[in-house]
Design a protein around this motif. Sequence first.
Motif, mmCIF file in Angstrom:
data_model
loop_
_atom_site.group_PDB
_atom_site.id
_atom_site.type_symbol
_atom_site.label_atom_id
_atom_site.label_comp_id
_atom_site.label_asym_id
_atom_site.label_seq_id
_atom_site.Cartn_x
_atom_site.Cartn_y
_atom_site.Cartn_z
ATOM 1 N N LEU A 295 0.835 -1.204 0.000
ATOM 2 C CA LEU A 295 0.000 0.000 0.000
ATOM 3 C C LEU A 295 0.868 1.252 0.000
ATOM 4 N N PRO A 296 0.337 2.374 -0.452
ATOM 5 C CA PRO A 296 1.090 3.627 -0.349
ATOM 6 C C PRO A 296 1.400 3.934 1.121
ATOM 7 N N PRO A 297 2.580 4.466 1.427
ATOM 8 C CA PRO A 297 2.935 4.759 2.824
ATOM 9 C C PRO A 297 1.949 5.682 3.534
ATOM 10 N N THR A 298 1.170 6.446 2.776
ATOM 11 C CA THR A 298 0.190 7.338 3.388
ATOM 12 C C THR A 298 -1.126 6.634 3.717
ATOM 13 N N HIS A 299 -1.298 5.394 3.258
ATOM 14 C CA HIS A 299 -2.536 4.655 3.502
ATOM 15 C C HIS A 299 -2.613 4.274 4.990
ATOM 16 N N PRO A 300 -3.785 4.391 5.607
ATOM 17 C CA PRO A 300 -3.887 4.091 7.043
ATOM 18 C C PRO A 300 -3.555 2.648 7.403
ATOM 19 N N SER A 301 -3.638 1.732 6.456
ATOM 20 C CA SER A 301 -3.345 0.324 6.737
ATOM 21 C C SER A 301 -1.977 -0.121 6.219
ATOM 22 N N TYR A 302 -1.181 0.820 5.767
ATOM 23 C CA TYR A 302 0.164 0.485 5.278
ATOM 24 C C TYR A 302 0.966 -0.198 6.386
ATOM 25 N N LEU A 303 1.637 -1.283 6.033
ATOM 26 C CA LEU A 303 2.439 -2.038 6.993
ATOM 27 C C LEU A 303 3.914 -1.911 6.617
ATOM 28 N N PRO A 304 4.683 -1.126 7.356
ATOM 29 C CA PRO A 304 6.114 -0.988 7.030
ATOM 30 C C PRO A 304 6.840 -2.321 7.208
ATOM 31 N N THR A 305 7.813 -2.549 6.379
ATOM 32 C CA THR A 305 8.585 -3.790 6.481
ATOM 33 C C THR A 305 9.450 -3.826 7.739
ATOM 34 N N THR A 306 9.574 -2.688 8.400
ATOM 35 C CA THR A 306 10.338 -2.631 9.651
ATOM 36 C C THR A 306 9.450 -2.789 10.879
ATOM 37 N N SER A 307 8.144 -2.906 10.695
ATOM 38 C CA SER A 307 7.224 -3.005 11.829
ATOM 39 C C SER A 307 7.371 -4.348 12.528
ATOM 40 N N PHE A 308 6.916 -4.396 13.779
ATOM 41 C CA PHE A 308 6.995 -5.645 14.536
ATOM 42 C C PHE A 308 6.206 -6.752 13.854
ATOM 43 N N LEU A 309 4.960 -6.441 13.439
ATOM 44 C CA LEU A 309 4.116 -7.478 12.837
ATOM 45 C C LEU A 309 4.773 -8.057 11.601
ATOM 46 N N PHE A 310 5.286 -7.206 10.736
ATOM 47 C CA PHE A 310 5.907 -7.691 9.499
ATOM 48 C C PHE A 310 7.111 -8.573 9.819
ATOM 49 N N THR A 311 8.014 -8.092 10.640
ATOM 50 C CA THR A 311 9.244 -8.855 10.918
ATOM 51 C C THR A 311 8.942 -10.134 11.687
ATOM 52 N N HIS A 312 7.932 -10.091 12.553
ATOM 53 C CA HIS A 312 7.582 -11.286 13.326
ATOM 54 C C HIS A 312 7.014 -12.369 12.409
ATOM 55 N N LEU A 313 6.032 -12.007 11.585
ATOM 56 C CA LEU A 313 5.445 -12.998 10.683
ATOM 57 C C LEU A 313 6.468 -13.487 9.665
ATOM 58 N N LEU A 314 7.321 -12.606 9.224
ATOM 59 C CA LEU A 314 8.356 -13.008 8.268
ATOM 60 C C LEU A 314 9.315 -14.012 8.889
ATOM 61 N N SER A 315 9.638 -13.831 10.159
ATOM 62 C CA SER A 315 10.551 -14.774 10.823
ATOM 63 C C SER A 315 9.904 -16.150 10.960
ATOM 64 N N LEU A 316 8.592 -16.186 11.220
ATOM 65 C CA LEU A 316 7.893 -17.472 11.295
ATOM 66 C C LEU A 316 7.847 -18.150 9.931
ATOM 67 N N LEU A 317 7.583 -17.358 8.896
ATOM 68 C CA LEU A 317 7.574 -17.898 7.532
ATOM 69 C C LEU A 317 8.938 -18.471 7.177
ATOM 70 N N HIS A 318 9.979 -17.744 7.505
ATOM 71 C CA HIS A 318 11.341 -18.204 7.198
ATOM 72 C C HIS A 318 11.647 -19.511 7.924
ATOM 73 N N ALA A 319 11.255 -19.581 9.205
ATOM 74 C CA ALA A 319 11.500 -20.804 9.976
ATOM 75 C C ALA A 319 10.754 -21.984 9.359
ATOM 76 N N GLN A 320 9.509 -21.754 8.949
ATOM 77 C CA GLN A 320 8.732 -22.832 8.353
ATOM 78 C C GLN A 320 9.324 -23.286 7.026
ATOM 79 N N CYS A 321 9.667 -22.332 6.167
ATOM 80 C CA CYS A 321 10.220 -22.697 4.859
ATOM 81 C C CYS A 321 11.529 -23.454 4.999
#
Length: 391
Positions: free
Chosen positions: A248-274
């Motif tokens: 999403l555009p960074p100005t969108h209210p639901s934009y999720l930065p790749t540095t956010s906790f949620l993004f990095t946390h879910l990404l780490s779980l995905l990486h562990a699973q893969c």
Amino acid sequence: MSSITSHGLTAADIHKTIKLLTNNLVNIKDTTGEFLLKLDDGRVIDTKGWNDWEWTHGVGLYGLWNYYTLTLDPETLRIITDWFTTQLSRGTTKNINTMSPFLTLAYLYEETHNKTYIPWLDTWAEWLMHDLPRTKYGGFQHETYNSFNKDELWDDTLMMSVLPLAKIGLVLDRPHYIEEAKRQFLLHCQYLFDPETGLFFHGWKFNSDEESKKTGKLGHNFARARWARGNAWLTIAIPTFLSLLSSLPPTHPSYLPTTSFLFTHLLSLLHAQCTALIRLQTPTGHFTTLLDIPASSGSYPETSATAGFAYGLLLSLRLHYITGPEYVDCAVKALKAVLGEIDADGEVQGVSFGTAMGSDLEHYLRIKVTSMPYGQSMAVMALEEFLRTFI
């Protein structure tokens, strides 16, 4: 001039296979009635055939939608819109699994701007937000046509209901839906992820307050089954969810930065699973229905999960959520294993039937194998994603 190949496969052959799979998808028949779902109110839900409304059809629609977005194939779009025209005129009761078609309907509304879809998207999403029973701490209880599943969290819920809620939130501009979807991802992963293996358990059940006092335990993971298709829902859902919000555009209210906790946390779980999947893949490229139990112990190769992993790995590679030749090799081996399970009529072999929560591991090993809409469409998803390597 010879055709361009990728990993020994040609785009023309893959398109041909997808067409074959699609034809079989919409023509599957339950000739014996063995796989009909008979409800207490007298209704009979055909989970195997195309002309009904269950999660099996929701996943089928999403597979077709993925192919349509790549090709703009009019016949694929017609199949999708015809399904909604028929089923929305009939309707059905609301539960976690019947919510699954609304992921595709949200995309279809975004594409067509057909305003007759809005009341359906609105009503069902509002039901999910306000009327679906919740577990302790507000989790979406995995209620189905015939099971209340009180206080239970399942892998399947993220695919069947949470992704649709997030997409509806985007197309109807309701950021609070997306915030709820974020919460559900965090809560489900908290109780379903197994840090010892990097995999996900099929389910979690919260104990009652009385049971918790008596046992000193908040709940349990049933049979602690690391079930393949349940894991595949996560391999699909996590990168799909992250890409929906981070693009999403960074100005969108639901934009999720790749540095956010949620993004990095879910990404780490995905990486562990893969990473775990590489270790558990069989020499043929398949994955067994219980991932960490070998075929020699009765855990049979399961094609829908293998297709789901192929798709999730390929999607995650394209989005740069995972990188490395080992993931490419794993994805391609899985894809070729799926291709080897498609017969001359386009029917995907080796697909396990719908699988309820099991209290022991033997439950998963006894699930019957039959062609199903999700087996067809998960194969389509994997092949469609692989087609992008030719672009």
